[in-house]
Design a protein around this motif. Structure first.
Motif: not given
Length: 510
Positions: A321-322, A306-309, A289-300, A255-260
């Motif tokens: 949540a983490v 995670i809900p972020d308001g 909020r990052l989910l859609d822009p990042m979707m498919g960037r690393i398909p593997e 599990l990687v928890a990273a990025g804004t």
């Protein structure tokens, strides 16, 4: 494979001489012969037809140099001796060698008494000050070192360049600027760390009769991390092999928890490196909020928003949540590109205490720890934790300055690791990995082109991937650092210039 301090080297010498019974004169003879062989090789490469000038101090380092002069003559290379001071002041082990050289008619002069015509010589052998010397060289050594450096001649240092701190790699003024250093019996710490490593030039370790197994017997815990080490100490042959009858579950789930929103690339790089490490599965937890822009960037990779308001950062993401996502995972890498937010220290501490798997803590997560009072104020984890600071982050964790951190990396890293029960990866040239047990691994791979944004994020993901595959924390960290550097070397070799290297190139070469 072993790296020793000056005190450890003295203890090994004493044991070999007084317990095993190897005469000191035999060790000196072996040392001088080894140096002569290296000088003769260099002389042949240079096509030199001039004598070599050996600068002789009053201690055993000087004795090694005198013996080298004898053996150089046997190898067909002329050598002359230049004593730094009155040769009558040579210490007991070196004095007999002085007398032997005189009886053999080896030319000798005394600095400050006889003039030196540097242009007469093919090169210089530095046999002035050994590992037992502390502080800056004093006169007449200081002036002789400055003249030798100014001569422009090739220089070979015996054991360690005179003026270099054998334990830290700190460089005093003046210090011999060697092209080659012949380390005797074992590698000295100061030769492995900058700026000392630069003054040492090419380092060759030559055996002189002290059994290598004595280092283990004497409790030497610092190691030169290369392929030989991983084979001999851990039984690993690189590249790592896989059994035929395996599946993705065999190789663990990271599990990687990273990025804004501002630093989404850090999460991308960490997740991609975890995949390239050989981990069977990689999940990337990121603000929703990052989910859609990042979707498919690393398909593997499997993405978990995670809900972020709607913020695109971690400020509204509960630690729970983490922790829920960490359930069932073999490793959690946290911190790359995560940013800072109010209450982040308490937030990370909850993950520190509750994560069911080993942690790799990097980047912003390290600064959260530092600003929350450091690990002195935190409980020790039941599970493993690997911290991966660069010198600036290490300074914040310890309350030191970055210069103080850099001054004694091999000493500082194990002290911190043992005190806090963590594995520490102190990044930089010749990265130092230290374990809670006090083992230290100094990395040998990598190049200056890896000084680029995102390289540390890739390292965090790579180490987490090795943890997931079953490596213990010390091995995952040391091996991860080595493979990361090796990939950087491959990437640099394929580029017109190492300076054009980017973190993605490193990951693609894993």
């Amino acid at each position: 494979m072993y790296i020793v301090t000056s005190a450890e080297m003295r203890a090994l010498d004493e044991y070999a001489i007084h317990t095993i019974g190897i005469p000191a004169a035999v060790l000196m003879e072996n040392a001088g012969r080894a140096v002569a062989e290296e000088v003769a090789k260099l002389s042949s490469e240079l096509g030199a037809n001039k004598p070599w000038l050996i600068l002789v101090g009053k201690g055993n380092n000087g004795g090694d140099g005198i013996v080298a002069a004898r053996h150089l003559r046997e190898l067909g290379v002329e050598a002359e001796l230049l004593y730094a001071a009155d040769p009558a002041k040579l210490t007991s082990d070196a004095a007999p060698q002085r007398d032997i050289a005189a009886r053999l008619g080896i030319a000798a002069s005394v600095y400050g008494t006889d003039s030196i015509r540097w242009e007469r010589y093919a090169g210089i052998v530095d046999a002035l000050l050994g590992t037992g010397t502390a502080g800056a060289p004093r006169e007449p050594y200081a002036s002789l070192i400055r003249e030798a450096n100014a001569s422009g001649l090739p220089m070979v240092a015996i054991d360690i360049p005179s003026g270099l701190d054998a334990d830290t790699g700190d460089v005093h003024d003046p210090c011999i600027d060697a092209d080659t250093t012949v380390a005797l019996a074992f590698l000295k710490r100061g030769l492995t760390q900058y700026p000392g490593a630069q003054r040492a030039g090419r380092v060759v370790v030559r055996l002189i009769g002290i059994p290598a197994e004595l280092a283990d017997k004497e409790g030497i815990r610092a190691f030169w991390a290369n392929e030989e080490l991983f084979l001999r100490r851990f039984g690993l042959k690189l590249p790592l092999a896989r059994e035929a009858d395996t599946h993705k579950g065999t190789y663990g789930h990271v599990l990687v928890a990273a990025g804004t929103r501002q630093y989404s690339g850090a999460g991308l790089l960490a997740a991609a490196a975890a995949l390239r490490s050989g981990a069977g599965l990689v999940s990337w937890a990121l603000p929703e909020r990052l989910l859609d822009p990042m979707m498919g960037r690393i398909p593997e990779a499997m993405l978990h928003g995670i809900p972020d308001g709607g913020r695109g950062d971690w400020a509204a993401v509960p630690a729970e949540a983490v922790l829920r996502l960490a359930a069932g995972k073999k490793a959690l890498a946290i911190g790359p590109g995560m940013g800072r937010f109010a209450g982040d220290g308490a937030w990370l501490r909850e993950i520190w205490a509750g994560a069911p798997c080993p942690l790799v803590i990097d980047a912003d997560a390290l600064n959260m720890i530092a600003d929350a009072g450091g690990l002195d104020a935190w409980p020790q984890r039941d599970g493993a934790a690997i911290l991966t600071p660069h010198p600036g982050e290490m300074a914040r964790l310890t309350g030191l300055t970055a210069r103080e951190v850099q001054r004694d990396r091999i000493g500082l890293a194990p002290r911190y690791a043992m005190q806090h029960g963590v594995t520490l990866v102190l990044k930089g040239a010749r990265t130092v990995t230290a374990t809670p047990a006090g083992d230290v691994y100094v990395n040998t791979s990598g190049n200056p082109g890896m000084a680029t944004g995102g390289a540390g994020d890739a390292l965090a993901g790579l180490i987490a991937g090795l943890l997931a595959q079953g490596c213990d924390a010390g091995l995952a960290a040391a091996l991860g650092v080595y493979l990361h550097g090796l990939a950087g070397d491959r990437a640099a070799a394929s580029r017109p210039s190492p300076g054009s290297l980017i973190a993605g190139d490193i990951i693609n070469c894993l």
